[in-house]
Design a protein around this motif. Structure first.
Motif, PDB file in Angstrom:
ATOM      1  N   SER A 120       0.845  -1.191   0.000  1.00 63.12           N
ATOM      2  CA  SER A 120       0.000   0.000   0.000  1.00 63.12           C
ATOM      3  C   SER A 120       0.879   1.239   0.000  1.00 63.12           C
ATOM      4  O   SER A 120       1.950   1.264   0.610  1.00 63.12           O
ATOM      5  N   GLY A 121       0.434   2.270  -0.696  1.00 65.78           N
ATOM      6  CA  GLY A 121       1.209   3.504  -0.763  1.00 65.78           C
ATOM      7  C   GLY A 121       1.700   3.779  -2.167  1.00 65.78           C
ATOM      8  O   GLY A 121       1.380   3.054  -3.117  1.00 65.78           O
ATOM      9  N   LYS A 122       2.486   4.835  -2.282  1.00 71.73           N
ATOM     10  CA  LYS A 122       2.952   5.270  -3.595  1.00 71.73           C
ATOM     11  C   LYS A 122       3.989   4.312  -4.163  1.00 71.73           C
ATOM     12  O   LYS A 122       4.983   3.997  -3.504  1.00 71.73           O
ATOM     13  N   ALA A 123       3.773   3.885  -5.399  1.00 73.73           N
ATOM     14  CA  ALA A 123       4.686   2.943  -6.045  1.00 73.73           C
ATOM     15  C   ALA A 123       6.089   3.523  -6.160  1.00 73.73           C
ATOM     16  O   ALA A 123       7.087   2.808  -5.981  1.00 73.73           O
ATOM     17  N   ALA A 124       6.191   4.825  -6.457  1.00 76.32           N
ATOM     18  CA  ALA A 124       7.507   5.443  -6.619  1.00 76.32           C
ATOM     19  C   ALA A 124       8.336   5.324  -5.353  1.00 76.32           C
ATOM     20  O   ALA A 124       9.538   5.029  -5.405  1.00 76.32           O
ATOM     21  N   ASN A 125       7.706   5.543  -4.199  1.00 75.58           N
ATOM     22  CA  ASN A 125       8.440   5.446  -2.932  1.00 75.58           C
ATOM     23  C   ASN A 125       8.955   4.037  -2.696  1.00 75.58           C
ATOM     24  O   ASN A 125      10.099   3.837  -2.259  1.00 75.58           O
ATOM     25  N   VAL A 156      13.683  -1.486 -13.235  1.00 78.18           N
ATOM     26  CA  VAL A 156      13.035  -1.449 -14.546  1.00 78.18           C
ATOM     27  C   VAL A 156      11.647  -0.826 -14.404  1.00 78.18           C
ATOM     28  O   VAL A 156      10.809  -1.328 -13.636  1.00 78.18           O
ATOM     29  N   VAL A 157      11.438   0.262 -15.122  1.00 82.20           N
ATOM     30  CA  VAL A 157      10.136   0.940 -15.111  1.00 82.20           C
ATOM     31  C   VAL A 157       9.710   1.210 -16.549  1.00 82.20           C
ATOM     32  O   VAL A 157      10.519   1.135 -17.469  1.00 82.20           O
ATOM     33  N   GLY A 158       8.448   1.549 -16.726  1.00 83.22           N
ATOM     34  CA  GLY A 158       7.928   1.736 -18.072  1.00 83.22           C
ATOM     35  C   GLY A 158       7.604   3.180 -18.394  1.00 83.22           C
ATOM     36  O   GLY A 158       7.490   4.033 -17.512  1.00 83.22           O
ATOM     37  N   ARG A 159       7.450   3.430 -19.681  1.00 84.37           N
ATOM     38  CA  ARG A 159       6.971   4.727 -20.172  1.00 84.37           C
ATOM     39  C   ARG A 159       6.008   4.454 -21.314  1.00 84.37           C
ATOM     40  O   ARG A 159       6.366   3.813 -22.293  1.00 84.37           O
ATOM     41  N   ARG A 160       4.777   4.939 -21.146  1.00 81.25           N
ATOM     42  CA  ARG A 160       3.783   4.710 -22.182  1.00 81.25           C
ATOM     43  C   ARG A 160       4.043   5.641 -23.366  1.00 81.25           C
ATOM     44  O   ARG A 160       4.227   6.845 -23.184  1.00 81.25           O
ATOM     45  N   GLY A 194       5.797  10.244 -17.162  1.00 85.24           N
ATOM     46  CA  GLY A 194       4.943   9.673 -16.125  1.00 85.24           C
ATOM     47  C   GLY A 194       5.508   9.953 -14.748  1.00 85.24           C
ATOM     48  O   GLY A 194       6.727   9.934 -14.555  1.00 85.24           O
ATOM     49  N   PRO A 195       4.663  10.203 -13.753  1.00 85.71           N
ATOM     50  CA  PRO A 195       5.138  10.614 -12.432  1.00 85.71           C
ATOM     51  C   PRO A 195       5.959   9.561 -11.698  1.00 85.71           C
ATOM     52  O   PRO A 195       6.926   9.888 -11.015  1.00 85.71           O
ATOM     53  N   ALA A 204       9.923  10.126 -10.878  1.00 82.47           N
ATOM     54  CA  ALA A 204      10.432  10.109  -9.508  1.00 82.47           C
ATOM     55  C   ALA A 204      11.552   9.087  -9.343  1.00 82.47           C
ATOM     56  O   ALA A 204      12.573   9.354  -8.681  1.00 82.47           O
ATOM     57  N   VAL A 205      11.374   7.908  -9.942  1.00 80.47           N
ATOM     58  CA  VAL A 205      12.403   6.871  -9.837  1.00 80.47           C
ATOM     59  C   VAL A 205      13.696   7.324 -10.515  1.00 80.47           C
ATOM     60  O   VAL A 205      14.800   7.112  -9.988  1.00 80.47           O
TER      61      VAL A 205
END
Length: 293
Positions: free
Chosen positions: A240-245, A258-262, A273-274, A278-279
């Motif tokens: 629970s909480g913000k994925a970025a954190n 590994v993160v995505g960008r649409r 994307g936010p 942040a990451v």
């Protein structure tokens, strides 16, 4: 066009660290390493300065990749190192280079203390527009794949959105884990009900129910990928909480995040994307941004 691991090189300390990381990545993938150096002609007033004519500026630009290639060949004699020098705007040239890169690697400058690191205008522009994966490597960060003194490789961390999972993103993370012989930690963040915002006491039973449902959703998304990559040890974290954190926290012990960008093909233009933004600025490990539909 033959595939290569490609790195943007401008002579800065962060680009040299990125080149070293890219060399190790090329060895893992069994691909050549290509150094791309962009010579952007100096504006006329600067080019006409007595101590910096256009020839001097170009000679300096040519010297940077030549010396870097020599150092990398000496450090990795089994690695094929290619050099490409291009005239143009760095962001445009590197965005184009990402089309044939596997992946494109760029360096980022660290901030003092724990404030994260700087992704410059060129890096942000490339990440926002590139059609292939882009890895940002922090100059002051620990870019090794293993913990000091511990043979086990650091895990690969994947940020997962269960509402719109994409195979390109998930596949990249699994393959990165296979290449490193590492585990894959999948991080998913979900929001608590809005009563929190109104100061009402939490409903622990409801939170537990939502948490269980979110965990099931993560497992369902990953089920076919576990079958496709049976040797990868997968750890599922639905929090629970913000994925970025959660991703920034997980980056402290990761070899790669590994993160995505649409990809947007509309008048709205490119958008990072936010969570990814942040990451990029706060992760302590290299970050791979994978564009997807």
């Amino acid at each position: 066009m033959p595939r290569t691991v490609t790195v943007g090189l401008d002579g800065s300390p962060e680009s040299r660290v990125a080149a070293d990381w890219a060399a190790r990545e090329a060895k893992l993938r069994g691909l050549p390493l290509k150094l791309v150096s962009v010579w952007e002609p100096a504006p006329t007033p600067i080019a006409q300065a007595p101590l910096l004519g256009p020839e001097t500026h170009q000679q300096w630009s040519e010297r940077i990749p030549r010396e870097a290639a020599g150092e990398l060949r000496a450090a990795h004699p089994e690695l094929e190192v290619l050099v490409e020098q291009v005239t143009g705007r760095p962001a445009e040239v590197l965005t184009d280079a990402a089309k044939d890169a596997e992946p494109l690697v760029l360096g980022s400058r660290g901030l003092s203390g724990m404030g994260g690191f700087v992704v410059g205008s060129v890096g942000l522009a490339v990440v926002a527009h590139a059609e292939g994966p882009v890895v940002l490597v922090r100059a002051e960060g620990d870019t090794s794949d293993t913990d000091s003194g511990v043979p086990a490789p650091r895990p690969v961390v994947l940020g997962l959105d269960t509402t719109a999972p994409d195979g390109t993103l998930i596949g990249f993370a699994f393959e990165a884990a296979v290449l490193r012989g590492a585990s894959l930690r999948v991080v998913h963040g979900w929001n608590e009900p809005p009563y929190i915002a109104y100061g009402m006491p939490p409903d622990l039973e409801l939170n537990a129910q939502i948490g269980a449902e979110e965990a099931v959703a993560v497992s369902e998304v990953l089920r076919p990928w576990r079958q496709k990559f049976p040797t990868v040890d997968v750890v599922e974290d639905s929090l629970s909480g913000k994925a970025a954190n959660h991703l920034v926290d997980a980056s402290a012990e990761a070899s790669l995040v590994v993160v995505g960008r649409r990809i947007r093909r509309s008048a709205l233009g490119a958008h990072i994307g936010p969570v990814t933004h942040a990451v990029l600025h706060h992760a302590r490990a290299p970050v791979a941004v994978v564009p997807h539909d």
